[in-house]
Design an enzyme around this catalytic site. Structure first.
Site, PDB file in Angstrom:
ATOM      1  N   LYS A  13     -11.474   1.347   1.330  1.00 57.51           N
ATOM      2  CA  LYS A  13     -11.898  -0.038   1.086  1.00 57.51           C
ATOM      3  C   LYS A  13     -12.429  -0.685   2.364  1.00 57.51           C
ATOM      4  O   LYS A  13     -13.491  -1.288   2.367  1.00 57.51           O
ATOM      5  CB  LYS A  13     -10.730  -0.892   0.571  1.00 57.51           C
ATOM      6  N   ARG A  88      -3.362  -8.122  -4.593  1.00 60.59           N
ATOM      7  CA  ARG A  88      -2.610  -6.883  -4.793  1.00 60.59           C
ATOM      8  C   ARG A  88      -1.538  -7.025  -5.850  1.00 60.59           C
ATOM      9  O   ARG A  88      -0.847  -6.056  -6.144  1.00 60.59           O
ATOM     10  CB  ARG A  88      -1.941  -6.489  -3.481  1.00 60.59           C
ATOM     11  N   ARG A 127      -5.310   9.388  10.020  1.00 60.40           N
ATOM     12  CA  ARG A 127      -6.074   8.204  10.426  1.00 60.40           C
ATOM     13  C   ARG A 127      -5.661   7.693  11.798  1.00 60.40           C
ATOM     14  O   ARG A 127      -4.484   7.627  12.105  1.00 60.40           O
ATOM     15  CB  ARG A 127      -5.778   7.109   9.397  1.00 60.40           C
ATOM     16  N   ARG A 160      -1.215   3.834  12.919  1.00 57.98           N
ATOM     17  CA  ARG A 160      -0.490   2.672  12.412  1.00 57.98           C
ATOM     18  C   ARG A 160       0.877   3.103  11.909  1.00 57.98           C
ATOM     19  O   ARG A 160       1.017   4.170  11.321  1.00 57.98           O
ATOM     20  CB  ARG A 160      -1.278   2.049  11.253  1.00 57.98           C
ATOM     21  N   ARG A 171       3.856   3.213  -0.039  1.00 54.05           N
ATOM     22  CA  ARG A 171       2.710   2.318  -0.292  1.00 54.05           C
ATOM     23  C   ARG A 171       1.978   2.724  -1.575  1.00 54.05           C
ATOM     24  O   ARG A 171       1.478   1.882  -2.304  1.00 54.05           O
ATOM     25  CB  ARG A 171       1.735   2.354   0.892  1.00 54.05           C
TER      26      ARG A 171
HETATM   27  P1  AMP Z   1      -3.901  -2.776   4.324  1.00 53.65           P
HETATM   28  O1  AMP Z   1      -4.479  -2.667   5.683  1.00 53.65           O
HETATM   29  O2  AMP Z   1      -4.770  -3.547   3.377  1.00 53.65           O
HETATM   30  O3  AMP Z   1      -3.478  -1.441   3.753  1.00 53.65           O
HETATM   31  O4  AMP Z   1      -2.559  -3.648   4.460  1.00 53.65           O
HETATM   32  C1  AMP Z   1      -1.480  -3.232   5.279  1.00 53.65           C
HETATM   33  C2  AMP Z   1      -0.192  -3.898   4.813  1.00 53.65           C
HETATM   34  O5  AMP Z   1      -0.313  -5.330   4.899  1.00 53.65           O
HETATM   35  C3  AMP Z   1       0.202  -3.637   3.366  1.00 53.65           C
HETATM   36  O6  AMP Z   1       0.883  -2.393   3.211  1.00 53.65           O
HETATM   37  C4  AMP Z   1       1.086  -4.832   3.070  1.00 53.65           C
HETATM   38  O7  AMP Z   1       2.374  -4.691   3.647  1.00 53.65           O
HETATM   39  C5  AMP Z   1       0.366  -5.948   3.809  1.00 53.65           C
HETATM   40  N1  AMP Z   1      -0.655  -6.591   2.925  1.00 53.65           N
HETATM   41  C6  AMP Z   1      -2.000  -6.596   3.101  1.00 53.65           C
HETATM   42  N2  AMP Z   1      -2.611  -7.261   2.108  1.00 53.65           N
HETATM   43  C7  AMP Z   1      -1.621  -7.679   1.274  1.00 53.65           C
HETATM   44  C8  AMP Z   1      -1.606  -8.402   0.055  1.00 53.65           C
HETATM   45  N3  AMP Z   1      -2.735  -8.834  -0.545  1.00 53.65           N
HETATM   46  N4  AMP Z   1      -0.393  -8.645  -0.521  1.00 53.65           N
HETATM   47  C9  AMP Z   1       0.754  -8.245   0.046  1.00 53.65           C
HETATM   48  N5  AMP Z   1       0.806  -7.539   1.185  1.00 53.65           N
HETATM   49  C10 AMP Z   1      -0.365  -7.258   1.806  1.00 53.65           C
END
Ligand code: AMP
Length: 214
Positions: A13, A88, A127, A160, A171
């Protein structure tokens, strides 16, 4: 152009959103990037978010919705946006409907990038994210010219915490339980475009362009 990108963690994404911003002239809004920035700055919100992120859990809806609401107030969102990693949960999707209505906007496309779980585990554990510009290399599929150094900006690459295997499995479960129901939610609005995310970055990009007609 108002777009949502939905897909499991590691579906690409963020990569695709970054490739779309110039062409579409709208910003990428990545809640994950915003939380990581807050963690780096050590703000109270960042510290709270970190507790959830490290476990592979979702940050509570009210926190996320507040962050997105504030972001929508910035002038660069006037022409539209690419939402990457938000919404989400169904609660977030409903809150987004309300925010869009308040701004007199509607969704043009919800792009769903599909990738099987096992494929993702391989992708995510390899990654390496840049501390400087957030660009993501992959030790196997997109290795940097010099180990540990970002090709784009020369920044330091790191893994990360949430890209460790146990966190990834958790996740993915979170995605299947809480986020995938959104596909049904948006299908009813007739805006879902499904893309095969196992293809190369270029092929996925082309498929998205074709699906959104841009
Ligand atoms: P991402 O980089 O989008 O995979 O986000 C990393 C982490 O941030 C996720 O695993 C969640 O813990 C938190 N996070 C990001 N976006 C959201 C969201 N829309 N709702 C809840 N947690 C989020």
């Amino acid at each position: 152009m108002n777009i949502i990108l939905i897909g499991p963690p590691g579906a690409g994404k963020g990569t695709q959103a970054k490739r779309m911003i110039d062409r579409l002239g709208v910003p990428q809004i990545s809640t994950g990037d915003m939380f990581r920035a807050a963690v780096k700055e050590g703000t109270p919100m960042g510290l709270k978010a970190k507790e959830y992120m490290d476990k592979g859990a979702l940050v509570p809806d009210e926190v996320v919705i507040g962050v997105v609401k504030e972001r929508f107030g910035k002038p660069d969102c006037a022409k539209g946006f690419i939402l990457d990693g938000f919404p989400r949960t169904l609660e977030q999707a409903k809150a987004l409907d309300g925010l869009l209505k308040g701004m007199g906007k509607s969704l043009d496309h919800v792009v769903v990038i599909e990738v099987p779980d096992d494929y993702l585990v391989k992708r995510l554990t390899g990654r390496r994210t840049c501390r400087g510009c957030n660009y993501m290399h992959h030790v196997e599929f997109d290795p940097p010219k010099k180990e540990g150094v970002c090709d784009k900006c020369g920044g330091e690459l790191y893994q990360r915490d949430d890209d460790q295997e146990a966190t990834i499995r958790s996740r993915l479960k979170t995605y299947h339980d809480q986020t995938s129901p959104l596909i049904d939610y948006y299908s009813k609005q007739g805006v879902v475009r499904t893309i095969d995310g196992t293809k190369s970055m270029e092929q996925v990009q082309e498929a998205i362009q074709k699906a959104i007609g841009a």
